[in-house]
Design a protein around this motif. Structure first.
Motif, PDB file in Angstrom:
ATOM      1  N   ARG A  72       0.743  -1.021   0.071  1.00 54.31           N
ATOM      2  CA  ARG A  72       0.053   0.166   0.174  1.00 54.31           C
ATOM      3  C   ARG A  72       0.815   1.327   0.019  1.00 54.31           C
ATOM      4  N   LYS A  73       0.319   2.353  -0.513  1.00 58.42           N
ATOM      5  CA  LYS A  73       0.977   3.477  -0.513  1.00 58.42           C
ATOM      6  C   LYS A  73       0.932   4.293   0.957  1.00 58.42           C
ATOM      7  N   ALA A  78       4.253   2.065  -2.788  1.00 57.48           N
ATOM      8  CA  ALA A  78       4.304   0.553  -2.439  1.00 57.48           C
ATOM      9  C   ALA A  78       5.492   0.005  -2.946  1.00 57.48           C
ATOM     10  N   LEU A  79       5.931  -1.007  -2.431  1.00 54.67           N
ATOM     11  CA  LEU A  79       7.410  -1.278  -3.152  1.00 54.67           C
ATOM     12  C   LEU A  79       7.300  -2.947  -3.303  1.00 54.67           C
ATOM     13  N   ALA A  80       6.102  -3.716  -3.310  1.00 55.15           N
ATOM     14  CA  ALA A  80       5.948  -4.935  -3.615  1.00 55.15           C
ATOM     15  C   ALA A  80       6.401  -5.123  -5.091  1.00 55.15           C
ATOM     16  N   ASN A  81       7.405  -5.971  -5.167  1.00 60.15           N
ATOM     17  CA  ASN A  81       7.872  -6.264  -6.791  1.00 60.15           C
ATOM     18  C   ASN A  81       8.294  -5.083  -7.680  1.00 60.15           C
ATOM     19  N   VAL A  82       8.859  -4.068  -6.640  1.00 65.63           N
ATOM     20  CA  VAL A  82       9.158  -2.768  -7.280  1.00 65.63           C
ATOM     21  C   VAL A  82      10.404  -2.726  -8.482  1.00 65.63           C
ATOM     22  N   GLU A  83      11.218  -3.774  -8.188  1.00 65.74           N
ATOM     23  CA  GLU A  83      12.087  -4.085  -9.137  1.00 65.74           C
ATOM     24  C   GLU A  83      11.912  -4.578 -10.542  1.00 65.74           C
ATOM     25  N   THR A  84      10.804  -5.623 -10.356  1.00 68.73           N
ATOM     26  CA  THR A  84      10.361  -6.092 -11.568  1.00 68.73           C
ATOM     27  C   THR A  84       9.375  -5.130 -12.409  1.00 68.73           C
ATOM     28  N   ARG A  85       8.677  -4.501 -11.560  1.00 64.57           N
ATOM     29  CA  ARG A  85       7.569  -3.395 -12.238  1.00 64.57           C
ATOM     30  C   ARG A  85       8.378  -2.362 -12.977  1.00 64.57           C
ATOM     31  N   LEU A  86       9.336  -1.830 -12.333  1.00 62.10           N
ATOM     32  CA  LEU A  86       9.893  -0.530 -13.039  1.00 62.10           C
ATOM     33  C   LEU A  86      10.967  -0.860 -13.923  1.00 62.10           C
ATOM     34  N   MET A  87      11.499  -2.260 -14.075  1.00 58.10           N
ATOM     35  CA  MET A  87      12.364  -2.701 -15.080  1.00 58.10           C
ATOM     36  C   MET A  87      11.477  -2.822 -16.305  1.00 58.10           C
ATOM     37  N   GLU A  88      10.082  -3.227 -16.098  1.00 58.78           N
ATOM     38  CA  GLU A  88       9.232  -3.686 -17.058  1.00 58.78           C
ATOM     39  C   GLU A  88       8.478  -2.445 -17.755  1.00 58.78           C
ATOM     40  N   GLU A  89       8.257  -1.526 -16.998  1.00 54.40           N
ATOM     41  CA  GLU A  89       7.350  -0.309 -17.256  1.00 54.40           C
ATOM     42  C   GLU A  89       8.119   0.999 -17.660  1.00 54.40           C
ATOM     43  N   GLU A  90       9.405   0.899 -16.783  1.00 52.80           N
ATOM     44  CA  GLU A  90      10.096   2.318 -16.911  1.00 52.80           C
ATOM     45  C   GLU A  90      11.261   1.878 -17.776  1.00 52.80           C
ATOM     46  N   CYS A 301      -1.008  10.509  19.004  1.00 49.73           N
ATOM     47  CA  CYS A 301      -1.114   9.281  18.617  1.00 49.73           C
ATOM     48  C   CYS A 301      -0.527   9.272  17.134  1.00 49.73           C
ATOM     49  N   MET A 302      -1.226  10.165  16.369  1.00 52.74           N
ATOM     50  CA  MET A 302      -0.723  10.032  14.790  1.00 52.74           C
ATOM     51  C   MET A 302       0.364  10.549  14.452  1.00 52.74           C
ATOM     52  N   ASN A 303       1.282  11.199  15.417  1.00 56.82           N
ATOM     53  CA  ASN A 303       2.723  11.574  15.273  1.00 56.82           C
ATOM     54  C   ASN A 303       3.507  10.243  14.709  1.00 56.82           C
ATOM     55  N   CYS A 304       2.995   9.039  15.236  1.00 53.99           N
ATOM     56  CA  CYS A 304       3.611   7.793  15.118  1.00 53.99           C
ATOM     57  C   CYS A 304       2.974   7.072  13.937  1.00 53.99           C
ATOM     58  N   HIS A 305       1.613   7.142  14.310  1.00 57.58           N
ATOM     59  CA  HIS A 305       0.773   5.948  13.450  1.00 57.58           C
ATOM     60  C   HIS A 305       0.316   6.781  12.089  1.00 57.58           C
ATOM     61  N   LYS A 306       0.901   7.793  11.623  1.00 60.69           N
ATOM     62  CA  LYS A 306       0.702   8.050  10.238  1.00 60.69           C
ATOM     63  C   LYS A 306       1.489   7.069   9.292  1.00 60.69           C
ATOM     64  N   SER A 307       2.724   6.689   9.844  1.00 64.09           N
ATOM     65  CA  SER A 307       3.385   5.719   9.463  1.00 64.09           C
ATOM     66  C   SER A 307       3.220   4.154   9.854  1.00 64.09           C
ATOM     67  N   ILE A 308       2.776   4.095  10.912  1.00 69.53           N
ATOM     68  CA  ILE A 308       2.828   2.696  11.751  1.00 69.53           C
ATOM     69  C   ILE A 308       1.219   2.290  11.481  1.00 69.53           C
ATOM     70  N   VAL A 343      -9.941   9.973  14.178  1.00 73.51           N
ATOM     71  CA  VAL A 343      -9.141  11.206  13.376  1.00 73.51           C
ATOM     72  C   VAL A 343      -9.371  11.740  12.180  1.00 73.51           C
ATOM     73  N   GLY A 344     -10.312  10.726  11.502  1.00 74.81           N
ATOM     74  CA  GLY A 344     -10.663  11.189   9.949  1.00 74.81           C
ATOM     75  C   GLY A 344      -9.126  10.828   9.219  1.00 74.81           C
ATOM     76  N   TRP A 345      -8.519  10.069   9.254  1.00 72.62           N
ATOM     77  CA  TRP A 345      -7.586   9.715   8.562  1.00 72.62           C
ATOM     78  C   TRP A 345      -7.551   8.801   7.339  1.00 72.62           C
ATOM     79  N   ASP A 346      -7.124   9.304   5.809  1.00 79.54           N
ATOM     80  CA  ASP A 346      -7.541   8.512   4.757  1.00 79.54           C
ATOM     81  C   ASP A 346      -6.248   7.755   4.570  1.00 79.54           C
ATOM     82  N   GLU A 347      -6.051   6.480   4.817  1.00 78.53           N
ATOM     83  CA  GLU A 347      -4.739   5.572   4.593  1.00 78.53           C
ATOM     84  C   GLU A 347      -4.528   5.731   3.268  1.00 78.53           C
ATOM     85  N   GLU A 348      -5.417   5.461   2.196  1.00 76.16           N
ATOM     86  CA  GLU A 348      -4.814   5.402   0.868  1.00 76.16           C
ATOM     87  C   GLU A 348      -4.249   6.517   0.232  1.00 76.16           C
ATOM     88  N   ASN A 349      -4.992   7.742   0.864  1.00 76.69           N
ATOM     89  CA  ASN A 349      -4.358   8.799  -0.140  1.00 76.69           C
ATOM     90  C   ASN A 349      -3.517   9.877   1.000  1.00 76.69           C
TER      91      ASN A 349
END
Length: 458
Positions: A72-73, A78-90, A301-308, A343-349
């Protein structure tokens, strides 16, 4: 012959019971524990093309997890299969990854097309440079991002197996154990019946009339009622005992020691203050300057949990006690989702939506309104640790009231605690005068006037 026959029957039943008991107690029939296979990491290493995903996971958690996730972003992509994706797409190669991770700002300045695009897409914030990482370290990290998701932990599998009752084929099922125990219980009942019959025959053979002996006995309640002294002593004892327990019960009114309410969002002090060593006053900052310790704002709490955004647990895995109570990694992750919703935090965006919900925390420590207590006076002036009153908070999964918080408990603390005089000019003059009065080098809080009624009740 009858006596001998019954002895043989009793011996047979007893022998069978002991045999079944020994059989059930045999450790050879205990359920075997399952172990995770170590071949998974080896296969993943071969598939990753040279890098070690096991080492890569450690490096990823150390350097990358604060801003990136596999699926997820977050602050970064997001870094899943990032090497394969960027080699093929970019059309990028391994050297691009080495240069980007070691010096991303340099590549942006040089005008690398994909580097500039990522920079603009993610708020024009350059990725932290990691020049200390070697090419082998980066290969390991890329191997981890390309590796398949790890299999569930062996400990979790064992717990699930235990819960469903589907153990290893070498163990005994619950139905077999219960059936064997029922059989043993039935044999014991039969043995007791045979022993009773045998004793009755022995008594009749010796000329004992059991019916007459039973009629001669006086019921115990009649014997008790006929003894007036015993009745008087019993009544006095019951009255005194009732008064004692009634007084003890009334003295516990308003004392909530051990009170541990269920909170709307489960917060583990054991994880935050214990495992992660977060200072108590980082969250309860007003304890330094205010009468109240305060309820931490969710923004803290969100000082840390923006990333965790999920709980990954200790490397050793959850303990048996945590699993029994349902404290799994998934449970803690769901509690983080409750925080996001509040807190109304949108994880995706990765932004706030403005749609917040209040969290109705349940108060645990509550002094009567007629008692005055100032946190800053004890924390900042007296230098008392939080654990003195609140107990080993760093070990508490569920926060509870550790101390009774009674008047006697406070007075005893004031009598035993010496006043902190070092680097404390507020008490210098008072200490000089009172130390002469009492003839001591160190003054307790009681000698400084902490037992005066007006200090806490006014």
């Amino acid at each position: 012959m009858k006596k001998v026959l019954h002895r043989i029957q009793i011996s047979t039943v007893l022998g069978l019971s002991l045999f079944l008991f020994a059989l059930l107690s045999n450790p050879l029939f205990a359920q075997e524990e399952t172990a995770a296979s170590a071949d998974v990491s080896t296969a993943a290493t071969e598939e990753a093309g040279g890098g070690d995903p096991v080492k890569g996971k450690q490096l990823f958690n150390q350097y990358c997890a604060a801003c990136h996730a596999l699926d997820r972003k977050m602050t970064g992509p997001a870094l899943a299969n990032v090497e394969t994706r960027l080699m093929e797409e970019e059309g990028l190669d391994k050297e691009w990854f080495y240069s980007w991770i070691k010096n991303s700002a340099g590549m942006i300045t040089a005008g690398d097309p994909y580097a500039v695009r990522i920079y603009n897409e993610y708020n024009q914030a350059a990725m932290t440079a990691f020049p200390t990482l070697s090419n082998e370290d980066i290969d390991d990290i890329l191997a981890y991002t390309a590796a398949p998701p790890p299999a569930p932990a062996a400990q979790t599998d064992a717990a699930a197996t235990t819960a469903t009752g589907e153990g290893d084929s070498s163990g005994l099922s619950n139905e077999m154990v219960l059936g064997a125990l029922a059989l043993v219980f039935g044999l014991l009942v039969i043995m007791l019946v045979l022993v009773n019959k045998t004793l009755r025959r022995i008594a009749e053979a010796n000329g004992v009339d059991l019916q007459k002996e039973r009629e001669k006995k006086i019921p115990i309640w009649k014997a008790f009622a006929q003894n007036q002294f015993l009745v008087f002593v019993t009544v006095v004892f019951l009255l005194l005992a009732s008064a004692y327990y009634a007084y003890a019960w009334m003295m516990q009114i308003g004392i909530d020691q051990g009170y541990a309410p269920v909170q709307p969002i489960h917060y583990s002090h054991k994880i935050h203050a214990g495992d992660n060593k977060i200072e108590c006053k980082y969250c309860h900052s007003s304890a330094r300057t205010s009468k109240h310790s305060g309820i931490p704002s969710l923004n803290v709490c969100m000082n840390c949990h923006k990333s965790i955004y999920e709980y990954k647990g200790n490397p050793e895995g959850p303990s048996a006690e945590d699993l029994a109570n349902g404290y799994t990694n998934e449970f803690y992750t769901n509690e983080i989702k409750k925080l996001y919703k509040a807190v109304g935090w949108d994880e995706e965006n990765q932004r706030y939506t403005g749609e917040t919900q209040p969290v109705e925390w349940v108060r645990i420590h509550n002094l009567p309104d007629f008692a005055y207590f100032n946190h800053s006076q004890h924390v900042s002036v007296a230098g008392i640790e939080c654990q003195t009153c609140h107990g080993p908070v760093e070990e508490m999964e569920v926060m509870y009231q550790y101390s009774p918080l009674t008047m006697g408990w406070c007075i005893e603390c004031h009598r035993e605690t010496n006043v902190k005089l070092a680097d404390n000019p507020y008490y210098e003059k008072i200490h000089n005068e009172l130390s002469k009065k009492y003839g001591v080098e160190e003054l307790t809080a009681a000698q400084m006037g902490a037992l005066e009624c007006g200090k806490c009740h006014y």
